[in-house]
Enzyme design. Structure first.
Site, short mmCIF file in Angstrom:
data_model
loop_
_atom_site.label_atom_id
_atom_site.label_comp_id
_atom_site.label_asym_id
_atom_site.label_seq_id
_atom_site.Cartn_x
_atom_site.Cartn_y
_atom_site.Cartn_z
CB SER A 42 -0.88 0.01 1.25
OG SER A 42 -1.53 1.26 1.36
CE1 TYR A 101 -3.25 -2.49 5.11
CE2 TYR A 101 -2.82 -0.23 4.41
CZ TYR A 101 -3.17 -1.53 4.10
OH TYR A 101 -3.45 -1.88 2.80
N1 LIG Z 1 -8.67 -1.75 -1.05
C1 LIG Z 1 -7.72 -0.85 -1.05
O1 LIG Z 1 -7.97 0.36 -1.25
C2 LIG Z 1 -6.29 -1.26 -0.83
C3 LIG Z 1 -5.31 -0.25 -0.92
C4 LIG Z 1 -3.96 -0.60 -0.73
C5 LIG Z 1 -3.63 -1.92 -0.49
N2 LIG Z 1 -4.59 -2.88 -0.41
C6 LIG Z 1 -4.16 -4.26 -0.14
O2 LIG Z 1 -4.77 -5.15 -1.05
C7 LIG Z 1 -4.90 -6.45 -0.45
C8 LIG Z 1 -6.34 -6.92 -0.61
O3 LIG Z 1 -7.19 -6.00 0.03
P1 LIG Z 1 -8.75 -5.85 -0.30
O4 LIG Z 1 -9.00 -4.42 -0.51
O5 LIG Z 1 -9.18 -6.84 -1.31
O6 LIG Z 1 -9.32 -6.21 1.16
P2 LIG Z 1 -10.51 -7.15 1.64
O7 LIG Z 1 -11.68 -7.01 0.77
O8 LIG Z 1 -10.61 -6.86 3.09
O9 LIG Z 1 -9.90 -8.63 1.42
C9 LIG Z 1 -8.82 -9.07 2.18
C10 LIG Z 1 -8.56 -10.53 1.85
O10 LIG Z 1 -7.47 -11.00 2.65
C11 LIG Z 1 -7.90 -12.16 3.32
N3 LIG Z 1 -7.22 -12.39 4.59
C12 LIG Z 1 -7.24 -11.61 5.69
N4 LIG Z 1 -6.51 -12.19 6.67
C13 LIG Z 1 -6.04 -13.36 6.17
C14 LIG Z 1 -5.24 -14.40 6.69
N5 LIG Z 1 -4.79 -14.38 7.95
N6 LIG Z 1 -4.95 -15.45 5.89
C15 LIG Z 1 -5.40 -15.50 4.62
N7 LIG Z 1 -6.18 -14.55 4.07
C16 LIG Z 1 -6.49 -13.49 4.85
C17 LIG Z 1 -9.39 -11.98 3.52
O11 LIG Z 1 -9.98 -13.20 3.85
P3 LIG Z 1 -11.29 -13.28 4.85
O12 LIG Z 1 -12.49 -13.01 3.98
O13 LIG Z 1 -11.24 -14.67 5.39
O14 LIG Z 1 -11.11 -12.23 5.89
C18 LIG Z 1 -9.75 -11.43 2.16
O15 LIG Z 1 -9.83 -12.45 1.23
C19 LIG Z 1 -4.44 -6.28 1.00
O16 LIG Z 1 -3.12 -6.73 1.14
C20 LIG Z 1 -4.54 -4.78 1.23
O17 LIG Z 1 -3.65 -4.34 2.25
C21 LIG Z 1 -5.92 -2.58 -0.56
#
Ligand SMILES: NC(=O)c1ccc[n+]([C@@H]2O[C@H](COP(=O)([O-])OP(=O)(O)OC[C@H]3O[C@@H](n4cnc5c(N)ncnc54)[C@H](OP(=O)(O)O)[C@@H]3O)[C@@H](O)[C@H]2O)c1
Length: 226
Positions: free
Chosen positions: A133, A148
């Site tokens: 991020s 984070y």
């Molecule tokens: N959305 C944004 O704006 C944004 C911006 C910058 C970076 N990111 C990064 O992008 C990635 C995906 O984020 P997202 O936006 O798609 O978030 P999200 O919708 O909250 O999805 C997160 C995913 O990670 C999984 N997860 C969480 N803890 C885990 C664990 N201990 N073991 C295995 N899986 C786990 C969740 O599974 P569960 O359903 O079981 O919880 C879910 O599938 C993350 O690394 C996040 O930091 C996102």
């Protein structure tokens, strides 16, 4: 090409699997609870090369079991997407939350890399993409979100270390910022739809060069300073 995508039951991980399977790639997708992942299950239609596995990246035994049960053969590209945001608001410094988030975002990614390295070494792709991020940039830090930000700084360093340590074997390792994306983590106000973010990140992963290895880019190809 065979891809592994972690945290694939929703959000960015799910969209990676959608786009990869749509273009005919071979995909191993993981979820903490595959039985509660209807959207991911729906993608596994006949003719689609998609296998779904249980994986909690914060748990040593779960990672070991996943690596052992993964069907044999080389893995070309690992996308370390699983991540948590930590408590928003509340105490400025919450040690328990910092450790929990660190264990998923930073240590969890390294657990998966360690477990899959033998399989990645069998492959020709030799690419690792860590979903980081912009909030992990020290140069662009604006305060707050300790858990984070600290976890993503560590993830960025891990990406850099892997790039250096595996460069001699032809690996390319990159940290990618997906943008502020409309997911459960990003929230409804996020301006970037998952389709656009993942299209951009896949373009980068597909064309990843040795020269880009160990660096951080956003989904539009802009380099993010440490
Ligand atoms: N959305 C944004 O704006 C944004 C911006 C910058 C970076 N990111 C990064 O992008 C990635 C995906 O984020 P997202 O936006 O798609 O978030 P999200 O919708 O909250 O999805 C997160 C995913 O990670 C999984 N997860 C969480 N803890 C885990 C664990 N201990 N073991 C295995 N899986 C786990 C969740 O599974 P569960 O359903 O079981 O919880 C879910 O599938 C993350 O690394 C996040 O930091 C996102």
């Amino acid at each position: 090409m065979r891809f592994v995508v972690t945290g694939a039951n929703r959000g960015i991980g799910l969209e990676f699997v959608k786009q990869l399977t749509a273009r005919g790639e071979d995909v191993d997708a993981t979820a903490r609870a595959p039985e509660g992942a209807p959207e991911l299950q729906t993608l596994a239609r006949p003719g689609v090369r998609l296998r779904i596995h249980r994986l909690d990246v914060a748990d040593d035994a779960s990672v070991a079991a996943f690596a052992e049960q993964l069907p044999s053969g080389p893995v070309d590209v690992l996308i370390n997407n699983a991540g948590v945001s930590g408590v928003k608001g509340g105490e400025l410094i919450d040690p328990a939350d910092i450790l929990r988030v660190f264990n998923v975002n930073a240590v969890g990614t390294l657990r998966v890399v360690r477990a899959l390295l033998p399989r990645l070494r069998e492959g020709k792709g030799r690419k690792i993409a860590d979903i980081t991020s912009q909030l992990g940039s020290i140069a662009e830090a604006s305060g707050g979100r300790y858990a984070y930000r600290l976890s993503k700084v560590a993830l960025n360093m891990a990406t850099r270390l892997l790039a250096e340590d595996l460069r001699g074997e032809g690996f390319r390792t990159v940290a990618l910022h997906p943008g502020w994306v409309r997911t459960r983590m990003g929230g409804t106000a996020a301006p970037v739809p998952p389709e656009q973010s993942i299209r951009g990140m896949l373009r980068l992963i597909d064309g990843l060069t040795a020269e880009q290895s160990g660096r951080t880019f956003d989904f539009q190809g802009r380099e993010i300073p440490w």
